[in-house]
Design a protein around this motif. Structure first.
Motif, PDB file in Angstrom:
ATOM      1  N   ALA A   1       1.021  -1.114   0.043  1.00 55.06           N
ATOM      2  CA  ALA A   1       0.015  -0.019   0.180  1.00 55.06           C
ATOM      3  C   ALA A   1       0.790   1.360  -0.027  1.00 55.06           C
ATOM      4  O   ALA A   1       0.522   2.267  -0.431  1.00 55.06           O
ATOM      5  CB  ALA A   1      -1.045   0.075   1.232  1.00 55.06           C
ATOM      6  N   ASN A   2       2.016   1.131   0.630  1.00 48.71           N
ATOM      7  CA  ASN A   2       2.808   2.470   0.643  1.00 48.71           C
ATOM      8  C   ASN A   2       3.764   2.398  -0.338  1.00 48.71           C
ATOM      9  O   ASN A   2       4.606   3.549  -0.511  1.00 48.71           O
ATOM     10  CB  ASN A   2       3.589   2.332   2.089  1.00 48.71           C
ATOM     11  N   GLY A   3       3.921   1.571  -1.335  1.00 55.26           N
ATOM     12  CA  GLY A   3       4.704   1.505  -2.510  1.00 55.26           C
ATOM     13  C   GLY A   3       6.150   1.408  -2.071  1.00 55.26           C
ATOM     14  O   GLY A   3       6.431   1.044  -0.982  1.00 55.26           O
ATOM     15  N   ASP A   4       6.997   1.561  -3.256  1.00 56.52           N
ATOM     16  CA  ASP A   4       8.273   1.495  -2.970  1.00 56.52           C
ATOM     17  C   ASP A   4       9.264   2.629  -2.471  1.00 56.52           C
ATOM     18  O   ASP A   4       8.910   3.943  -3.192  1.00 56.52           O
ATOM     19  CB  ASP A   4       8.875   0.958  -4.480  1.00 56.52           C
ATOM     20  N   ASN A   5      10.041   2.837  -1.317  1.00 60.28           N
ATOM     21  CA  ASN A   5      10.299   3.800  -0.745  1.00 60.28           C
ATOM     22  C   ASN A   5      12.067   4.090  -1.393  1.00 60.28           C
ATOM     23  O   ASN A   5      12.390   4.856  -0.857  1.00 60.28           O
ATOM     24  CB  ASN A   5      10.535   3.712   0.766  1.00 60.28           C
ATOM     25  N   MET A   6      12.328   3.275  -2.224  1.00 61.62           N
ATOM     26  CA  MET A   6      13.626   3.650  -2.846  1.00 61.62           C
ATOM     27  C   MET A   6      13.789   4.880  -3.830  1.00 61.62           C
ATOM     28  O   MET A   6      12.697   5.003  -4.489  1.00 61.62           O
ATOM     29  CB  MET A   6      14.069   2.526  -3.863  1.00 61.62           C
ATOM     30  N   ILE A   7      14.907   5.555  -3.582  1.00 65.41           N
ATOM     31  CA  ILE A   7      14.820   7.071  -4.158  1.00 65.41           C
ATOM     32  C   ILE A   7      15.776   6.667  -5.403  1.00 65.41           C
ATOM     33  O   ILE A   7      17.111   6.021  -5.006  1.00 65.41           O
ATOM     34  CB  ILE A   7      15.375   8.081  -3.249  1.00 65.41           C
ATOM     35  N   VAL A   8      15.692   6.840  -6.369  1.00 64.40           N
ATOM     36  CA  VAL A   8      16.629   6.753  -7.606  1.00 64.40           C
ATOM     37  C   VAL A   8      16.752   8.054  -8.286  1.00 64.40           C
ATOM     38  O   VAL A   8      16.000   8.824  -8.858  1.00 64.40           O
ATOM     39  CB  VAL A   8      16.316   5.635  -8.592  1.00 64.40           C
ATOM     40  N   LYS A   9      17.908   8.618  -8.649  1.00 68.74           N
ATOM     41  CA  LYS A   9      18.164  10.029  -9.242  1.00 68.74           C
ATOM     42  C   LYS A   9      19.159   9.679 -10.103  1.00 68.74           C
ATOM     43  O   LYS A   9      20.202   9.815  -9.647  1.00 68.74           O
ATOM     44  CB  LYS A   9      18.392  10.993  -8.281  1.00 68.74           C
ATOM     45  N   ASN A  10      19.211   9.706 -11.527  1.00 65.15           N
ATOM     46  CA  ASN A  10      20.341   9.675 -12.414  1.00 65.15           C
ATOM     47  C   ASN A  10      20.740  10.839 -12.821  1.00 65.15           C
ATOM     48  O   ASN A  10      19.818  11.958 -12.864  1.00 65.15           O
ATOM     49  CB  ASN A  10      19.748   8.990 -13.631  1.00 65.15           C
ATOM     50  N   ILE A  11      22.039  11.033 -12.855  1.00 66.13           N
ATOM     51  CA  ILE A  11      22.623  12.627 -12.934  1.00 66.13           C
ATOM     52  C   ILE A  11      22.208  13.328 -14.151  1.00 66.13           C
ATOM     53  O   ILE A  11      22.079  14.474 -14.087  1.00 66.13           O
ATOM     54  CB  ILE A  11      24.131  12.524 -13.036  1.00 66.13           C
ATOM     55  N   ASN A  12      21.871  12.638 -15.427  1.00 62.60           N
ATOM     56  CA  ASN A  12      21.363  13.266 -16.591  1.00 62.60           C
ATOM     57  C   ASN A  12      19.896  13.555 -16.710  1.00 62.60           C
ATOM     58  O   ASN A  12      19.487  14.324 -17.379  1.00 62.60           O
ATOM     59  CB  ASN A  12      21.547  12.179 -17.671  1.00 62.60           C
ATOM     60  N   LYS A  13      19.186  13.122 -15.370  1.00 63.00           N
ATOM     61  CA  LYS A  13      17.974  13.625 -15.265  1.00 63.00           C
ATOM     62  C   LYS A  13      17.549  14.770 -13.943  1.00 63.00           C
ATOM     63  O   LYS A  13      16.450  14.945 -13.483  1.00 63.00           O
ATOM     64  CB  LYS A  13      16.868  12.466 -15.123  1.00 63.00           C
ATOM     65  N   LEU A  14      18.740  15.069 -13.340  1.00 66.45           N
ATOM     66  CA  LEU A  14      18.359  15.999 -12.251  1.00 66.45           C
ATOM     67  C   LEU A  14      18.151  17.517 -12.564  1.00 66.45           C
ATOM     68  O   LEU A  14      18.485  17.866 -13.709  1.00 66.45           O
ATOM     69  CB  LEU A  14      19.922  16.182 -11.344  1.00 66.45           C
ATOM     70  N   GLU A  15      17.418  18.048 -11.663  1.00 66.48           N
ATOM     71  CA  GLU A  15      16.936  19.512 -11.885  1.00 66.48           C
ATOM     72  C   GLU A  15      18.106  20.326 -11.196  1.00 66.48           C
ATOM     73  O   GLU A  15      18.192  20.449  -9.942  1.00 66.48           O
ATOM     74  CB  GLU A  15      15.856  19.706 -11.222  1.00 66.48           C
ATOM     75  N   TRP A  16      18.936  21.157 -12.043  1.00 68.86           N
ATOM     76  CA  TRP A  16      20.068  21.941 -11.484  1.00 68.86           C
ATOM     77  C   TRP A  16      19.708  23.285 -11.128  1.00 68.86           C
ATOM     78  O   TRP A  16      18.846  23.761 -12.109  1.00 68.86           O
ATOM     79  CB  TRP A  16      21.319  21.909 -12.351  1.00 68.86           C
TER      80      TRP A  16
END
Length: 150
Positions: free
Chosen positions: A23-38
């Motif tokens: 119910a709470n979903g996946d708590n894993m955080i994934v951030k790829n460098i080519n999709k970051l908000e600079w």
């Protein structure tokens, strides 16, 4: 009977736990460098940017990427709290009064102890990760160097 009750309780416990996790979903955080908000860093000279990876740097317990262009200098400054830094791309030279310059290359790690005054210089574009447990801040040795005062 006692064994049946315990087994039933365990089955119920695992079913509730499994449904709660789904119910709470996946708590894993994934951030790829080519999709970051600079975003530009107003507390640094023009050209610097950052992207938050985790947490809130103004509150502590955070990670963010910083990006400095080639031939970039942050004048003598310090932070009130310890920071841990890993160079992702390029290199950074740390200059301190009374100590030899230290070049930290791609993949290298260094600590910035609280209140240690230093100059940061990047000969080429540099991307680095900063981790801290306390709020992140920056103070300049010479207030005229602080872009927030301009």
């Amino acid at each position: 009977m006692k064994t049946s009750v315990i087994a039933g309780f365990l089955i119920l416990f695992f079913c509730v736990t499994l449904s709660f996790a789904q119910a709470n979903g996946d708590n894993m955080i994934v951030k790829n460098i080519n999709k970051l908000e600079w975003h530009p860093k107003p507390a640094l000279p023009p050209g610097a940017s950052s992207a938050v990876l985790y947490g809130d740097p103004s509150k502590g317990h955070y990670d963010f990427y910083g990006k400095f262009p080639a031939k970039y200098t942050v004048p003598m400054h310090w932070h009130s709290n310890d920071c841990m830094v890993t160079i992702i791309k390029g290199s950074m030279v740390i200059k301190r009064d009374g100590a030899p310059d230290v070049k930290v290359e791609q993949g290298g790690f260094f600590t910035l102890p609280a209140k240690m005054k230093y100059i940061a210089y990047t000969p080429k574009e540099c991307i680095f990760q900063v981790h801290g447990e306390e709020p992140f801040d920056i103070f300049y040795a010479n207030p005229k160097d602080d872009p927030r005062n301009k």
